[in-house]
Design an enzyme around this catalytic site. Structure first.
Site, PDB file in Angstrom:
ATOM      1  NE  ARG A 168      40.140  40.667  49.738  1.00  0.00           N
ATOM      2  CZ  ARG A 168      39.222  40.605  48.694  1.00  0.00           C
ATOM      3  NH1 ARG A 168      38.746  39.217  48.377  1.00  0.00           N
ATOM      4  NH2 ARG A 168      38.995  41.626  48.052  1.00  0.00           N
ATOM      5  CE  LYS A 213      36.948  37.761  42.440  1.00  0.00           C
ATOM      6  NZ  LYS A 213      37.165  39.034  42.263  1.00  0.00           N
ATOM      7  CD  GLU A 251      33.371  33.319  49.244  1.00  0.00           C
ATOM      8  OE1 GLU A 251      34.742  34.093  49.259  1.00  0.00           O
ATOM      9  OE2 GLU A 251      32.715  33.966  50.000  1.00  0.00           O
ATOM     10  CD1 TRP A 294      31.571  39.011  46.284  1.00  0.00           C
ATOM     11  CD2 TRP A 294      31.447  40.526  47.567  1.00  0.00           C
ATOM     12  NE1 TRP A 294      31.697  40.065  45.537  1.00  0.00           N
ATOM     13  CE2 TRP A 294      31.421  41.068  46.514  1.00  0.00           C
ATOM     14  CE3 TRP A 294      31.354  41.335  48.824  1.00  0.00           C
ATOM     15  CZ2 TRP A 294      31.319  42.425  46.232  1.00  0.00           C
ATOM     16  CZ3 TRP A 294      31.327  42.956  48.589  1.00  0.00           C
ATOM     17  CH2 TRP A 294      31.275  43.141  47.253  1.00  0.00           C
ATOM     18  CD  GLN A 325      38.685  36.013  45.829  1.00  0.00           C
ATOM     19  OE1 GLN A 325      40.003  36.105  46.449  1.00  0.00           O
ATOM     20  NE2 GLN A 325      37.909  37.020  45.833  1.00  0.00           N
ATOM     21  CG  ASP A 382      32.090  31.568  44.482  1.00  0.00           C
ATOM     22  OD1 ASP A 382      32.634  31.367  43.655  1.00  0.00           O
ATOM     23  OD2 ASP A 382      31.336  32.668  44.810  1.00  0.00           O
TER      24      ASP A 382
HETATM   25  C1  LIG Z   1      34.052  34.124  46.119  1.00  0.00           C
HETATM   26  C2  LIG Z   1      33.523  35.169  44.873  1.00  0.00           C
HETATM   27  N1  LIG Z   1      32.275  34.824  44.136  1.00  0.00           N
HETATM   28  C3  LIG Z   1      32.000  35.468  43.456  1.00  0.00           C
HETATM   29  C4  LIG Z   1      32.389  36.759  43.215  1.00  0.00           C
HETATM   30  C5  LIG Z   1      31.819  37.837  42.154  1.00  0.00           C
HETATM   31  O1  LIG Z   1      32.569  37.623  40.935  1.00  0.00           O
HETATM   32  P1  LIG Z   1      32.436  38.842  39.893  1.00  0.00           P
HETATM   33  O2  LIG Z   1      32.829  40.189  40.686  1.00  0.00           O
HETATM   34  O3  LIG Z   1      33.191  38.612  38.963  1.00  0.00           O
HETATM   35  O4  LIG Z   1      30.938  39.030  39.427  1.00  0.00           O
HETATM   36  C6  LIG Z   1      33.825  37.308  43.868  1.00  0.00           C
HETATM   37  C7  LIG Z   1      34.284  38.574  43.788  1.00  0.00           C
HETATM   38  O5  LIG Z   1      34.898  39.039  44.390  1.00  0.00           O
HETATM   39  C8  LIG Z   1      34.297  36.392  44.431  1.00  0.00           C
HETATM   40  O6  LIG Z   1      35.264  36.718  45.669  1.00  0.00           O
END
Ligand SMILES: Cc1ncc(COP(=O)(O)O)c(C=O)c1O
Length: 435
Positions: A405, A271, A209, A136, A245, A242
């Protein structure tokens, strides 16, 4: 007070969460680890808002910064610079190893990944992007094209040259060794054999991630990230990590990649950086930035380099350092994990407890031996938790049980974690007693 809140909501709001629904509570205010409802209940927030409010809600230092900053310097023409922006760029670089020293300050996670992918394409002169099948990365075009856990159907073509590779999942391994354990090396080799067969030889980036959160809190096995980086670099791509989180202390380290000793080429933060306010960053080294600039890198947005949220970012860094919240996240995470494992001894529906620091996943199953999943169980426990005063989020993906989560604020107290564990215990007992 009976008012028209829900009928107005139904009439006027665009529903944006796919099959998901709004939480059936009107939230009036939030403070620390709790949100407060219109009917006078308080809910323990085990998701830090949308996994963002790592300092809890309305942290006094953040409130003071917003009040001061909005009254002095809020927003600017995007080509103008201010002190909070340059300070935050320098200070972020100081928290990171070499070669990270160049920072682009943006607003959301999707946007930071969008910018990172654009930069990788421009710098490599290539276009292919590899990411996990459970990834994601956000809702904008390039980020969504690299997102496979939800939302691909019905929106026309994704960007060409996007490839999914299998996500390593130690609880439900697809490639196994002689002991039935996940054989991630074989899985990774197979993934890149398939990629090589399909690729036109134009890998720009691999974006992942370090712990897949929306994918069900799946931590990459130790050694995986280094092997993935090598696969990526061998093919001329850049590694984008990324840490939306996982960045900024949540996993017990300032950055999750520190555990692996793997420095990505581009790092995205979001975030946790704004701790509840919309702030994101792309961070990279001088060489990549120089090449991008020489090729005319453009990412000019309304809120790029905005002073208000940059000032908040500086305050977030202050609090994280002053209160040693990396250490605190590790301690609280160990405590939470122990409590969840204890729950697992009492409730056979707890199939797995995983994660790092204060990003923890609990996978619920109908049967521990077969790991049979259930679409209803996670939802039913979530609803019962809400009735009992705990806000939980469950991820429901095909082929998996419901995965909670759990990511409480790093400022949580032991008593708050105990309260959450108690409610979860009771909710699981209530839901499963009828089974
Ligand atoms: C790992 C990761 N990257 C990117 C995003 C996207 O972030 P945003 O919703 O602030 O665009 C999320 C959102 O849940 C995320 O968990």
């Amino acid at each position: 007070m009976a008012d028209s809140f829900w009928s107005d909501a139904e009439r006027h709001l665009i529903r944006y969460s796919g099959a998901g629904r709004f939480v059936p509570e009107i939230i009036e205010r939030a403070e620390g680890s709790f949100v407060h409802t219109a009917d006078g209940r308080r809910l323990l927030d085990f998701t830090s808002g949308q996994m963002s409010a790592i300092l809890g809600h309305s942290h006094p230092d953040v409130v003071a910064t917003v009040r001061r900053q909005v009254g002095t310097l809020d927003h600017l023409f995007s080509g103008m610079l201010s002190r909070p922006v340059v300070d935050l760029a320098r200070r972020l670089a100081e928290t990171l190893p070499d070669p990270f020293e160049k920072v682009l300050l943006l607003t959301t996670g999707a946007e930071s990944n969008e910018a990172a992918i654009r930069m990788a394409k421009l710098v490599t002169g290539r276009h292919e992007i590899v990411s996990f099948g459970r990834s994601w990365h956000g809702m904008t075009q390039a980020a969504a094209s690299a997102t496979y856990s939800a939302g691909r159907k019905g929106y026309g073509p994704a960007a060409p040259g996007n490839f999914a590779i299998p996500t390593p999942n130690a609880y439900r391994p697809d490639f196994t060794d002689a002991n039935g354990e996940l054989d991630w090396r074989r899985q990774l080799d197979y993934a890149f054999d398939l990629f090589d067969a399909q690729s036109v030889g134009s890998l720009a980036a691999v974006i992942v991630e370090p712990i897949l959160s929306s994918g069900g809190v799946l931590d990459l096995p130790p050694g995986y990230l280094a092997a993935l980086r090598d696969k990526c670099h061998e093919r001329g791509g850049l590694l984008i990590l990324d840490e939306a989180q996982t960045g900024l202390c949540r996993t017990g380290d300032w950055y999750a990649f520190q555990r692996d000793g793997v420095v990505p080429d581009i790092l995205t933060l979001s975030k946790t950086l704004g701790a509840g306010l919309p702030l994101a960053a792309v961070v990279t080294g001088a060489e990549i930035e120089r090449t991008a600039h020489e090729r005319g890198f453009l990412f000019f947005t309304t809120h790029v380099s905005d002073p208000l949220v940059a000032a908040v970012g500086n305050t977030v860094l202050d609090v994280l350092a002053k209160d040693e919240l990396d250490r605190r996240a590790a301690e609280l995470g160990a405590y939470l994990r122990k409590g969840l494992l204890d729950l697992g001894r009492q409730h056979r529906v707890v199939g797995d407890v995983r994660g790092r620091g204060l990003l923890v996943g609990v996978e619920l199953v109908l049967d521990r031996d077969t790991k049979e999943s259930s679409d209803e169980l996670g939802g039913a426990v979530t609803r019962r938790c809400l009735e009992l005063g705990l806000h939980m989020n469950v991820v429901q993906l095909p082929g998996m049980g419901g995965v909670f989560r759990i990511a409480p604020p790093l400022t949580s107290s032991i008593a708050e974690l105990d309260l959450g564990l108690e409610i979860l215990d009771r909710a699981i007992a209530d839901v499963t007693s009828g089974r």
